[in-house]
Design a protein around this motif. Structure first.
Motif, PDB file in Angstrom:
ATOM      1  N   SER A  63      -3.104  17.749  16.016  1.00 31.07           N
ATOM      2  CA  SER A  63      -1.753  17.797  16.596  1.00 31.07           C
ATOM      3  C   SER A  63      -1.103  16.427  16.669  1.00 31.07           C
ATOM      4  CB  SER A  63      -1.813  18.402  18.011  1.00 31.07           C
ATOM      5  OG  SER A  63      -2.691  17.642  18.833  1.00 31.07           O
ATOM      6  N   GLY A  64      -1.928  15.356  16.642  1.00 30.19           N
ATOM      7  CA  GLY A  64      -1.397  14.004  16.750  1.00 30.19           C
ATOM      8  C   GLY A  64      -0.778  13.544  15.447  1.00 30.19           C
ATOM      9  N   GLY A  65       0.044  12.552  15.482  1.00 29.35           N
ATOM     10  CA  GLY A  65       0.659  12.023  14.276  1.00 29.35           C
ATOM     11  C   GLY A  65      -0.263  11.075  13.551  1.00 29.35           C
ATOM     12  N   LEU A  66      -0.195  11.102  12.203  1.00 21.99           N
ATOM     13  CA  LEU A  66      -1.065  10.239  11.381  1.00 21.99           C
ATOM     14  C   LEU A  66      -0.560   8.801  11.383  1.00 21.99           C
ATOM     15  CD1 LEU A  66      -3.489  10.014   9.525  1.00 21.99           C
ATOM     16  CD2 LEU A  66      -2.037  10.752   7.624  1.00 21.99           C
ATOM     17  N   ALA A  67       0.777   8.630  11.357  1.00 20.97           N
ATOM     18  CA  ALA A  67       1.318   7.268  11.327  1.00 20.97           C
ATOM     19  C   ALA A  67       0.970   6.483  12.573  1.00 20.97           C
ATOM     20  CB  ALA A  67       2.828   7.319  11.124  1.00 20.97           C
ATOM     21  N   PRO A  68       1.113   7.068  13.804  1.00 17.58           N
ATOM     22  CA  PRO A  68       0.699   6.307  14.995  1.00 17.58           C
ATOM     23  C   PRO A  68      -0.789   5.937  14.975  1.00 17.58           C
ATOM     24  CG  PRO A  68       2.092   8.143  15.602  1.00 17.58           C
ATOM     25  CD  PRO A  68       1.772   8.345  14.166  1.00 17.58           C
ATOM     26  N   ARG A  73      -5.075   1.807  14.498  1.00 19.48           N
ATOM     27  CA  ARG A  73      -6.285   1.266  13.846  1.00 19.48           C
ATOM     28  C   ARG A  73      -6.030  -0.122  13.257  1.00 19.48           C
ATOM     29  NH1 ARG A  73     -10.491   5.398  11.962  1.00 19.48           N
ATOM     30  NH2 ARG A  73     -10.023   7.248  13.233  1.00 19.48           N
ATOM     31  N   ILE A  74      -4.822  -0.319  12.736  1.00 22.66           N
ATOM     32  CA  ILE A  74      -4.501  -1.657  12.227  1.00 22.66           C
ATOM     33  C   ILE A  74      -4.569  -2.681  13.339  1.00 22.66           C
ATOM     34  CG2 ILE A  74      -2.661  -3.080  11.259  1.00 22.66           C
ATOM     35  CD1 ILE A  74      -1.788  -0.621   9.639  1.00 22.66           C
ATOM     36  N   ALA A  75      -4.071  -2.294  14.514  1.00 21.83           N
ATOM     37  CA  ALA A  75      -4.066  -3.227  15.649  1.00 21.83           C
ATOM     38  C   ALA A  75      -5.461  -3.524  16.164  1.00 21.83           C
ATOM     39  CB  ALA A  75      -3.192  -2.646  16.769  1.00 21.83           C
ATOM     40  N   SER A  76      -6.396  -2.580  15.973  1.00 23.75           N
ATOM     41  CA  SER A  76      -7.757  -2.767  16.524  1.00 23.75           C
ATOM     42  C   SER A  76      -8.777  -3.114  15.456  1.00 23.75           C
ATOM     43  CB  SER A  76      -8.184  -1.486  17.257  1.00 23.75           C
ATOM     44  OG  SER A  76      -8.232  -0.376  16.344  1.00 23.75           O
ATOM     45  N   ASN A  77      -8.349  -3.566  14.266  1.00 27.45           N
ATOM     46  CA  ASN A  77      -9.303  -3.905  13.192  1.00 27.45           C
ATOM     47  C   ASN A  77     -10.224  -5.034  13.621  1.00 27.45           C
ATOM     48  OD1 ASN A  77      -9.266  -2.239  10.948  1.00 27.45           O
ATOM     49  ND2 ASN A  77      -7.317  -3.098  10.218  1.00 27.45           N
ATOM     50  N   GLY A  78     -11.499  -4.994  13.153  1.00 25.11           N
ATOM     51  CA  GLY A  78     -12.488  -6.005  13.547  1.00 25.11           C
ATOM     52  C   GLY A  78     -12.613  -7.119  12.537  1.00 25.11           C
ATOM     53  N   ALA A  79     -13.899  -7.569  12.350  1.00 25.81           N
ATOM     54  CA  ALA A  79     -14.138  -8.743  11.511  1.00 25.81           C
ATOM     55  C   ALA A  79     -13.817  -8.474  10.046  1.00 25.81           C
ATOM     56  CB  ALA A  79     -15.597  -9.185  11.647  1.00 25.81           C
ATOM     57  N   PRO A  81     -11.424  -5.996   8.338  1.00 28.70           N
ATOM     58  CA  PRO A  81     -10.463  -4.934   8.612  1.00 28.70           C
ATOM     59  C   PRO A  81     -10.254  -4.013   7.417  1.00 28.70           C
ATOM     60  CG  PRO A  81      -9.305  -6.954   8.120  1.00 28.70           C
ATOM     61  CD  PRO A  81     -10.774  -7.280   8.130  1.00 28.70           C
ATOM     62  N   PHE A  82      -9.927  -2.755   7.755  1.00 24.90           N
ATOM     63  CA  PHE A  82      -9.472  -1.811   6.741  1.00 24.90           C
ATOM     64  C   PHE A  82      -7.983  -2.024   6.521  1.00 24.90           C
ATOM     65  CE2 PHE A  82     -13.269   0.403   8.230  1.00 24.90           C
ATOM     66  CZ  PHE A  82     -13.817   0.885   7.052  1.00 24.90           C
ATOM     67  N   TYR A  83      -7.529  -1.698   5.344  1.00 25.64           N
ATOM     68  CA  TYR A  83      -6.105  -1.694   5.039  1.00 25.64           C
ATOM     69  C   TYR A  83      -5.694  -0.239   4.769  1.00 25.64           C
ATOM     70  CZ  TYR A  83      -6.834  -6.693   4.465  1.00 25.64           C
ATOM     71  OH  TYR A  83      -7.171  -8.004   4.697  1.00 25.64           O
ATOM     72  N   TYR A  84      -4.542   0.135   5.262  1.00 29.17           N
ATOM     73  CA  TYR A  84      -4.114   1.536   5.204  1.00 29.17           C
ATOM     74  C   TYR A  84      -2.753   1.627   4.534  1.00 29.17           C
ATOM     75  CZ  TYR A  84      -7.625   1.805   8.906  1.00 29.17           C
ATOM     76  OH  TYR A  84      -8.770   1.696   9.648  1.00 29.17           O
ATOM     77  N   ALA A  85      -2.533   2.819   3.983  1.00 27.49           N
ATOM     78  CA  ALA A  85      -1.197   3.126   3.443  1.00 27.49           C
ATOM     79  C   ALA A  85      -0.998   4.634   3.459  1.00 27.49           C
ATOM     80  CB  ALA A  85      -1.041   2.593   2.038  1.00 27.49           C
ATOM     81  N   LEU A  86       0.177   5.072   3.920  1.00 25.52           N
ATOM     82  CA  LEU A  86       0.549   6.481   3.909  1.00 25.52           C
ATOM     83  C   LEU A  86       1.868   6.578   3.160  1.00 25.52           C
ATOM     84  CD1 LEU A  86       0.023   9.391   4.846  1.00 25.52           C
ATOM     85  CD2 LEU A  86       1.315   8.854   6.930  1.00 25.52           C
ATOM     86  N   GLN A  87       1.839   7.327   2.068  1.00 27.16           N
ATOM     87  CA  GLN A  87       3.018   7.465   1.221  1.00 27.16           C
ATOM     88  C   GLN A  87       3.464   8.936   1.172  1.00 27.16           C
ATOM     89  OE1 GLN A  87       0.385   5.125  -1.776  1.00 27.16           O
ATOM     90  NE2 GLN A  87       2.440   5.198  -2.689  1.00 27.16           N
ATOM     91  N   ASP A  88       4.782   9.109   1.057  1.00 25.69           N
ATOM     92  CA  ASP A  88       5.277  10.480   0.920  1.00 25.69           C
ATOM     93  C   ASP A  88       5.072  10.937  -0.513  1.00 25.69           C
ATOM     94  OD1 ASP A  88       7.209   9.234  -0.593  1.00 25.69           O
ATOM     95  OD2 ASP A  88       8.774   9.371   0.941  1.00 25.69           O
ATOM     96  N   ALA A  89       5.488  12.155  -0.797  1.00 23.43           N
ATOM     97  CA  ALA A  89       5.277  12.719  -2.123  1.00 23.43           C
ATOM     98  C   ALA A  89       5.981  11.921  -3.208  1.00 23.43           C
ATOM     99  CB  ALA A  89       5.743  14.176  -2.146  1.00 23.43           C
ATOM    100  N   GLY A  90       7.039  11.210  -2.872  1.00 28.04           N
ATOM    101  CA  GLY A  90       7.739  10.411  -3.859  1.00 28.04           C
ATOM    102  C   GLY A  90       7.171   9.021  -4.041  1.00 28.04           C
ATOM    103  N   GLY A  91       6.166   8.648  -3.261  1.00 29.14           N
ATOM    104  CA  GLY A  91       5.524   7.344  -3.396  1.00 29.14           C
ATOM    105  C   GLY A  91       6.072   6.299  -2.462  1.00 29.14           C
ATOM    106  N   ARG A  92       6.997   6.674  -1.564  1.00 31.63           N
ATOM    107  CA  ARG A  92       7.547   5.703  -0.619  1.00 31.63           C
ATOM    108  C   ARG A  92       6.570   5.541   0.539  1.00 31.63           C
ATOM    109  NH1 ARG A  92      10.621   6.075   3.890  1.00 31.63           N
ATOM    110  NH2 ARG A  92      10.723   8.352   3.663  1.00 31.63           N
ATOM    111  N   GLU A 118      -5.816 -16.154   6.450  1.00 35.95           N
ATOM    112  CA  GLU A 118      -7.022 -16.159   7.281  1.00 35.95           C
ATOM    113  C   GLU A 118      -6.924 -15.115   8.383  1.00 35.95           C
ATOM    114  OE1 GLU A 118     -10.761 -17.105   8.761  1.00 35.95           O
ATOM    115  OE2 GLU A 118      -9.846 -17.652   6.851  1.00 35.95           O
ATOM    116  N   ARG A 119      -5.679 -14.865   8.852  1.00 37.05           N
ATOM    117  CA  ARG A 119      -5.497 -13.861   9.908  1.00 37.05           C
ATOM    118  C   ARG A 119      -5.839 -12.468   9.388  1.00 37.05           C
ATOM    119  NH1 ARG A 119      -1.515 -10.480  11.001  1.00 37.05           N
ATOM    120  NH2 ARG A 119      -0.224 -11.389   9.370  1.00 37.05           N
ATOM    121  N   ASP A 120      -5.497 -12.237   8.120  1.00 36.66           N
ATOM    122  CA  ASP A 120      -5.813 -10.941   7.534  1.00 36.66           C
ATOM    123  C   ASP A 120      -7.245 -10.851   7.032  1.00 36.66           C
ATOM    124  OD1 ASP A 120      -3.241  -9.983   7.962  1.00 36.66           O
ATOM    125  OD2 ASP A 120      -2.508 -10.885   6.103  1.00 36.66           O
ATOM    126  N   ARG A 121      -7.836 -11.989   6.721  1.00 37.51           N
ATOM    127  CA  ARG A 121      -9.212 -12.019   6.184  1.00 37.51           C
ATOM    128  C   ARG A 121     -10.059 -12.949   7.029  1.00 37.51           C
ATOM    129  NH1 ARG A 121      -9.236 -13.786   0.229  1.00 37.51           N
ATOM    130  NH2 ARG A 121     -11.119 -12.540   0.114  1.00 37.51           N
TER     131      ARG A 121
END
Length: 462
Positions: A63-68, A73-79, A81-92, A118-121
């Motif tokens: 029932s929860g939203g995927l984008a939130p 998860r991006i905000a709580s990434n550890g040493a 981090p995972f990188y995420y992407a959610l795209q609509d059917a058109g690729g946006r 360094e902040r990202d890695r």
């Protein structure tokens, strides 16, 4: 440029070859380990991505939203981090922080031309580019969900493997070359010692010997064999010197007598025809004696050369000795001696029939010549296990124990035999024939008398 001597030795070349083989085996092992480790690390990354993506798919089905959830998860990434992407059917892109978006689902490798910060890695080294491993799946509603991981940890592990094998190969190569140098120096020291001893020996000092330390290696065995060869060579040279002295001593008397006899007849003015004929007869007798001596010496030399082995054939030794016993029994009786035979039938061997006949003839005649009247002589032949024994014995005066080892020398004669005819070569020929056939010959005490025992190496059917 002159290559140092230590680098030109066979031992160093062998060590260098082993070092090369070690390097090749290390390279092969490195390839296997590198491939297995890389595959294992890549599989771990794929499992992590698959687990993370499955968790997000559960959120998408709830029932929860995927984008939130992605933002959380991006905000709580550890040493790492995972990188995420959610795209609509058109690729946006709808949500996520993946710097480069995949175009289709599946596991794929994305190369970013710039390095992440360094902040990202966190903890990652600064590199000109970034490689991401991305796993993307199409959701039921047509959206494309992607999860990515930076591969710098896998790259670090790969670089660590490369460094470890490089250091190991370098250390192994250095140790191999150092060991080759040390081994070559030790090898050269021993070769120099060997060459020094050989030069001394070549200078005429046949008593010089090669030092052996008991290491038991190939050079030690070579040194022992050379020393044994030198022992035999020295003994041969001593024997040759003794033979030369004996020849000069034994032939000087008859030749001097011959010369004096001819000179006396030549200078005698009243010499008659009978005197000349007697002188010529005496000269012929002395010449025949000298020629017989030289003939015996040549025969012994021919036997010792081993050329007579070409005449070896199967023969019946029992029949041969029976024939000799029948031949010499009347001779012994005429000399007021007796010859008995104790010969086991059917004993044969491989050898030179003529030489073996000469061997036993010399032993029998030696016993007949150097024993008093009434002496009993015995000729025996019997099997002794796989060997066979032959004996020629008598109950005469015998030979003193101190003289028994000398009787096979050329021209050696006992003091008691000086007055009897002969050149002192009969037993020398016996020794040469025995050596040619591998016969062990022993001179012992018959109590009383002399016993000559011949042990043949094996007994076989004739």
């Amino acid at each position: 440029m002159t290559i140092p001597r230590v680098l030109r030795t066979g031992s160093f070349r062998l060590a260098a070859l082993y070092a090369l083989l070690f390097g090749l085996s290390t390279g092969l092992l490195f390839g296997i380990v590198y491939w297995i480790a890389t595959d294992s690390l890549r599989e771990q990354l794929r499992l992590s991505l698959d687990s993370e993506l499955a968790a997000l798919q559960e959120v998408a089905g709830g029932s929860g939203g995927l984008a939130p959830e992605i933002a959380r998860r991006i905000a709580s990434n550890g040493a790492q981090p995972f990188y995420y992407a959610l795209q609509d059917a058109g690729g946006r892109q709808i949500a996520g922080d993946l710097p480069k978006l995949p175009e289709e689902p599946g596991l794929q490798r994305l190369v970013l031309p710039e390095a992440l910060t360094e902040r990202d890695r966190p903890g990652a080294p600064d590199e000109p580019e970034t490689v991401l491993l991305v796993l993307a799946r199409r959701l039921d509603d047509g959206r494309l969900l992607s999860v990515a991981l930076d591969t710098f940890r896998m790259t670090e592990a790969q670089e660590a493997i490369v460094r470890a094998f490089a250091w190991a190969a370098a250390a192994g190569l250095m140790l191999a070359l150092l060991g080759g140098v040390l081994l070559s120096q030790g090898f050269l020291r021993r070769i120099d010692e060997l060459n020094r001893a050989i030069r001394v020996i070549m200078g005429g000092h046949l008593s010089e010997r090669i030092q052996t330390g008991g290491s038991g290696d190939e050079l030690e065995e070579l040194g022992r064999n050379l020393n044994e060869m030198l022992d035999r060579l020295e003994a041969s040279m001593e024997g040759l010197k003794q033979v030369s002295n004996d020849i000069a001593h034994d032939l000087r008397t008859p030749l001097s007598r011959l010369k004096q006899r001819l000179e006396a007849v030549q200078q005698e003015e009243t010499a008659s025809r009978e005197d000349y004929e007697a002188a010529v007869s005496d000269a012929l007798e002395q010449a025949n004696t000298a020629l017989a001596t030289f003939s015996a010496l040549l025969r012994i030399a021919q036997i010792e050369s081993g050329s007579r082995r070409a005449n070896f054939a199967e023969l019946d030794l029992s029949a041969l000795l029976d024939q000799l016993a029948m031949t010499y029994a009347p001779v012994a009786e005429d000399l007021d001696r007796s010859l008995a035979a104790r010969i086991e039938p059917g004993i044969g061997l491989r050898g030179d029939r003529e030489l073996l006949t000469q061997l036993f003839v010399n032993l029998i005649e030696n016993a007949l010549r150097h024993t008093p009247a009434g002496t009993r002589i015995e000729l025996a032949l019997a099997r002794d296990g796989t060997d066979l024994l032959a004996e020629v014995s008598d109950d005469g005066p015998g030979i003193p124990a101190a003289e028994r080892e000398k009787v096979f020398r050329r021209f050696y004669r006992l003091e008691t035999s000086r007055s009897t005819p002969g050149s002192g070569l009969g037993l020398s020929l016996v020794g040469a024939v025995a050596a040619l056939h591998g016969i062990e010959i022993t001179v012992g005490d018959n109590r009383p008398g002399l016993k000559v025992v011949l042990r043949f190496p094996e007994a076989g059917a004739p």
